[in-house]
Design a protein around this motif. Sequence first.
Motif, mmCIF file in Angstrom:
data_model
loop_
_atom_site.group_PDB
_atom_site.id
_atom_site.type_symbol
_atom_site.label_atom_id
_atom_site.label_comp_id
_atom_site.label_asym_id
_atom_site.label_seq_id
_atom_site.Cartn_x
_atom_site.Cartn_y
_atom_site.Cartn_z
ATOM 1 N N LYS A 10 10.577 10.229 10.759
ATOM 2 C CA LYS A 10 11.150 9.486 11.890
ATOM 3 C C LYS A 10 11.156 8.000 11.558
ATOM 4 N N GLU A 11 12.347 7.419 11.533
ATOM 5 C CA GLU A 11 12.484 5.982 11.293
ATOM 6 C C GLU A 11 12.218 5.240 12.599
ATOM 7 N N ASN A 12 11.488 4.120 12.506
ATOM 8 C CA ASN A 12 11.230 3.316 13.702
ATOM 9 C C ASN A 12 12.535 2.787 14.261
ATOM 10 N N LEU A 34 0.825 -1.210 0.000
ATOM 11 C CA LEU A 34 0.000 0.000 0.000
ATOM 12 C C LEU A 34 0.857 1.257 0.000
ATOM 13 N N ARG A 35 1.943 1.293 0.796
ATOM 14 C CA ARG A 35 2.759 2.504 0.883
ATOM 15 C C ARG A 35 3.641 2.680 -0.342
ATOM 16 N N SER A 36 3.948 1.572 -1.047
ATOM 17 C CA SER A 36 4.853 1.659 -2.197
ATOM 18 C C SER A 36 4.115 1.797 -3.515
ATOM 19 N N ARG A 37 2.962 1.162 -3.627
ATOM 20 C CA ARG A 37 2.277 1.090 -4.917
ATOM 21 C C ARG A 37 1.049 1.974 -5.018
ATOM 22 N N LEU A 49 17.645 -17.695 7.447
ATOM 23 C CA LEU A 49 16.534 -17.449 6.528
ATOM 24 C C LEU A 49 16.153 -15.979 6.639
ATOM 25 N N ILE A 50 15.769 -15.388 5.535
ATOM 26 C CA ILE A 50 15.344 -13.990 5.553
ATOM 27 C C ILE A 50 13.959 -13.857 4.956
ATOM 28 N N ASP A 51 13.248 -12.846 5.377
ATOM 29 C CA ASP A 51 11.917 -12.551 4.855
ATOM 30 C C ASP A 51 11.819 -11.052 4.629
ATOM 31 N N GLY A 52 11.397 -10.668 3.461
ATOM 32 C CA GLY A 52 11.289 -9.251 3.148
ATOM 33 C C GLY A 52 11.623 -8.986 1.692
ATOM 34 N N PRO A 53 11.923 -7.759 1.339
ATOM 35 C CA PRO A 53 12.066 -6.583 2.233
ATOM 36 C C PRO A 53 10.723 -5.945 2.548
ATOM 37 N N TYR A 54 10.742 -5.129 3.602
ATOM 38 C CA TYR A 54 9.547 -4.418 4.035
ATOM 39 C C TYR A 54 9.831 -2.926 4.065
ATOM 40 N N GLY A 55 8.753 -2.167 3.856
ATOM 41 C CA GLY A 55 8.890 -0.719 3.731
ATOM 42 C C GLY A 55 9.151 -0.024 5.048
ATOM 43 N N ALA A 56 9.835 1.113 4.962
ATOM 44 C CA ALA A 56 10.148 1.951 6.121
ATOM 45 C C ALA A 56 10.207 3.399 5.658
ATOM 46 N N PRO A 57 10.111 4.356 6.582
ATOM 47 C CA PRO A 57 10.110 5.771 6.190
ATOM 48 C C PRO A 57 11.315 6.185 5.374
ATOM 49 N N GLN A 91 14.952 0.093 3.618
ATOM 50 C CA GLN A 91 14.036 -0.982 3.973
ATOM 51 C C GLN A 91 14.691 -1.947 4.965
ATOM 52 N N TYR A 92 13.897 -2.888 5.467
ATOM 53 C CA TYR A 92 14.418 -3.836 6.445
ATOM 54 C C TYR A 92 13.959 -5.243 6.098
ATOM 55 N N ILE A 93 14.614 -6.232 6.702
ATOM 56 C CA ILE A 93 14.262 -7.631 6.501
ATOM 57 C C ILE A 93 14.102 -8.308 7.862
ATOM 58 N N PHE A 94 13.401 -9.446 7.865
ATOM 59 C CA PHE A 94 13.316 -10.279 9.052
ATOM 60 C C PHE A 94 14.283 -11.446 8.909
#
Length: 897
Positions: free
Chosen positions: A894-896, A410-413, A694-702, A616-619
Amino acid sequence: MEIQENQHDSWSETGSSAGDGSSARVGYSGPLSGPLVTNKKNSSKRSARFKDTNNDDQSYVEITLDVRDDSVSVQNIRGGDSETAYLATRLERSRTSSLSSQLSFRLRQVSQEFKRMTSSKSFNKVDRTKSGAARALKGLKFMTKNVGTEGWSDVVAMRFDQLAAGDGTLPKSRFAQCIGMNESSEFASELFDALARRKGITSSSITKDEFREFWEQITDQSFDARVQTFFDMVDKNLDGRITEEEVKEIIALSASANKLSKIQESAEEYAALIMEELDPDNLGYIELYNLEMLLLQAPSKSANLVTDSRVLSQLISEKLVPTKDRNIIKKGYKGLAYFVEDNWKRIWVMALWLSICAGLFTWKFIQYKHRAVFDVMGYCVTTAKGAAETLKFNMALILLPVCRNTITWLRSRTKLGVAVPFDDNINFHKVVALGIAVGVGLHAGAHLTCDFPRLLHATDDEYEPMKPFFGDERPDDYWWFVKGTEGWTGVVMVVLMAIAYTLAQPWFRRNRLNLPKTIKKLTGFNAFWYSHHLFVIVYALFIVHGYFLFLSKKWYKKTTWMYLAVPIMLYACERLIRALRSGYKSVGILKVAVYPGNVLALHMSKPQGFKYTSGQYIFVNCAEVSPFQWHPFSITSAPGDDYLSIHIRTLGDWTSQLKYIFSKVCQPPSVDQSGLLRADIGQGNNKPRLPRLLIDGPYGAPAQDYKKYDVLLLVGLGIGATPLISIVKDVLNNIKQQKELEEGTVESTVTKNNKKKPFATKRAYFYWVTREQGSFEWFKGVMNEVAEYDIDGVIELHNYCTSVYEEGDARSALITMLQSLHHAKNGVDIVSGTRVKTHFARPNWRTVYKHVALKHTDEKVGVFYCGAPGLTGELRRLAQDFSRKTTTKFDFHKENF
C-alpha cells in the motif's frame, strides 16, 4: 428448407405513390416465389419467409426487402442469428439490368445456404441470448438490479404512491426518482417523453395504470422491446426514421448522463460518424434495423477479461467461491489468521513499543511507591511519575519516524525492511503522538487534581518528610505550584501540545468542518504546518521542566536530557542536511501544464547527480508561496528520462496558490496539445518569469520495491496513479532500450559493468480508475507511448471511468457503440483520447486477480496500490485468497496517499 409463400390472394398496398412524380416508396407484403413485377418510379417492400423443414415447431426466418427500380436492400430480419444476417445481405443488389431474374437467383442461393446450415442445427425459436444478440441485450437495460428488473411489484406501487401528486398522478419531474434514475433526470425525462409518445399521452403527468405500462415496457427483458424503446427516445416525431440532428441530441444526452463533457462538446462530429457508418447511401436518416445491426455487431475487443485456459479458470473459480462458515470460532480464527499474516510487522513493533511503555511506567510506579512521598500523595504521585517516564521515552521516539533520510537509507541499504515496516513511519509517528497525549493527561491530571491538593491539606507531621523537596514552609495556596519553573513550563507545554495535536487532526488539517470564515482561516494545512513547528519551543521547555523537578535534586536522576540527546542530535542533522542539499538543488522549469481536475504538472530540469528510483517522492518548496513549507509529491518521470516531473492535485491552500502562480504564465494549448493551459519554456530570450522551486529528496516509498518482481499489478485511483506512472514509464524505457540494443543503435552497458542488474520486470498490468473524463489527459502521452512502442504487450493498460454507467445500462449503450465505431476507424478512444480503450464503471477486482493468476502460474506478483484507503482491505484480502488457493503468490503493498 423451403421458401414459404405468404397466403395472400393479392398484394396488399401499404403506401401510395407521391403525386409530385418523385421516386415514391410503396410498401407491399406478399410472396416472393412468383414472378417479380416492378413499376417505374415505384419501390416496394417484399417479405419472404424461410421455413425450416426439419423443425416441427414451424419456425420462420422472415426477411423484408426494399425493392426499387434499380436496387434491392434488406429492410428487416426476424429470427435467425448473426449468420442469418450475413446471408441476408447477399440478397442486396444495385444497378442491375434484370432485377427480377437476379433477385430470384439470389433467393434460391440464400435458400440453399439455409438448407446447408440447418443440416446440422435448427432454428427452434428466435434465440436472443446467443451471439451478438446476447451482448446487445445486456447493453440495453433501463433498470438496474438495485432498482428492480422483475416487473411490477408492491415496492414499485408504494414508491408511486409516495411520489404521486394530490390528484393521484405522477408528474414528469418525479419520474426519474420513481424509476431510480435520480442521477440522470435529463435522461429519464427523455425516456418519459418516448414512452408517452408511443402511448399517445400528451399530459405531463401519468396515472398509476399508465405508469405500470411504462414500467413493464422499460423492464421488458426482450431485445426487440428494448431496442424499440431506445429507438423511440431518438425518433421524436415517430416517423420511423432517425435524422443526424436527432442522433446528435441523443449523443449529447447520453454524454451528459455519463458526465462526459468532451463527448458532449463533439456530439456533432460523432453524430456524423454514426450516420457515415449506418447511412452509406446518404439517405439522411437511419431506421430501426440499422440500429439493431449496430447493436448486434461483435465488439472489437471485449471489456471483460478473458483467459487462455477455460478449464483452469473454472477450477480457480470453484476454489475461490466464498464460503459462509457458520462456526463463529472458526470464522473468528480465520479472520485473526488473515489479520496476523498481513500485519505481523506492525504487530511486533506495536507490541514492543507497548511493552517498553508498560515497563517504564511500572518501574517508576514501584520506585515511588517505596518513597516517603507516597505516604502523603499516595497513588497520585506514582501515576504521575510513571506517566512522566513514558513521556520521556515517547518524546524521544516520536522524532525517529520523521527522520526521512535515515529511514530511506535503512529501507534501501539494509535488510531491516524484511521485519520493520518502514513504510508506516508516519502512522507510527501518529501512534506515538497518541501515547504522548495519554501520558500528558495522566501526568498533568495526577499532579493538578491530586498531588498538589493533598500536599496543601497535609498535616504538619505528614509534611515533615516533604521539606527537602518543597521547603521548610508548606505552600499556602495552589498558585505556589503553578508560578514555579516546574509549574509554568508544564502548563505552557500542555497548551502548545493541545494546539498542535488539535490542528493535526484530519477534519482541521483538510478543512472538513463547516466553520465560520474567521475561524476557518486558522485551520488548514498552513495552520497544521506552523503549529507543528511549535515543537522547538516544546522540547526546550521539556528539557527545562525535566531539570527543575520537585522530587529529584541530584543531576544523574534527572534523566530527561539522556532520553532526548541522541534523537534530537539525529533530527538536527537531518534538518541540516535537508537545508544544505536543497540550497543547491534549485531546478529550472521546462514545462507547465494545467489539466482538468485541478491538476498542475511541472516538468523540471534534473539537478546534477540527482538519482532516484521509480516510486520515490520528493519535497518541493516555492518561496513565493511560503519560504518555509515543504510538500511531498510522487515523481512521475522515469529514471531514464532527461527531466524530472511531478503532478500536483490542488486540494489545499498551498497547492491552490502554487497553481495560481504558475497559471499566470500559461496560455491555452494548441490543437495537438493536451491540458487547459500550457507553458513550454523554450531556449529563446523571451522566457516568462517563473517562480523559483527547490527540491529535497528523493525519499523511499513502498512502490520502489517493484524491481523485486517479474510481474507487477499496479492499481491507482485518481491522482494516486502518480507513483505508478513512473514505474510504467520505467518499464517502457527498458522496452525501448532493449529494442535499440537489438537494432544496434546503442551499445550495451551491461558488458562494461557486470554489477548492473538486468531489468527484472517481464510483465506489468496497470489499472487506473478515475471518476472524471478529463483525468485521462494527465498521462495521455504515456498511454500513447505504451501503445506505440510496446509491440510485445509487456504492459497491459486498463483505464476505467467510473462516471460512465456500467455495461448493461441503457444510459451508456450509445457511448459503448460510439466508442467501438470510433476506435475501429481512428484507433483513438473517445473517452480518454488515447489509443487505450476505456472500460466503464468499476473493475471486478476478483476477475482482475484471476486474470493475472491464470497468466502467471507459479510466479510471484507484486501488487502496488495507491489511492483512497477504502479499497485497501478488498485488494489485500484478494491477494491473500489467491496466494492460498492458487500457485501464484501475490505480495500486496500500500502506497501512502
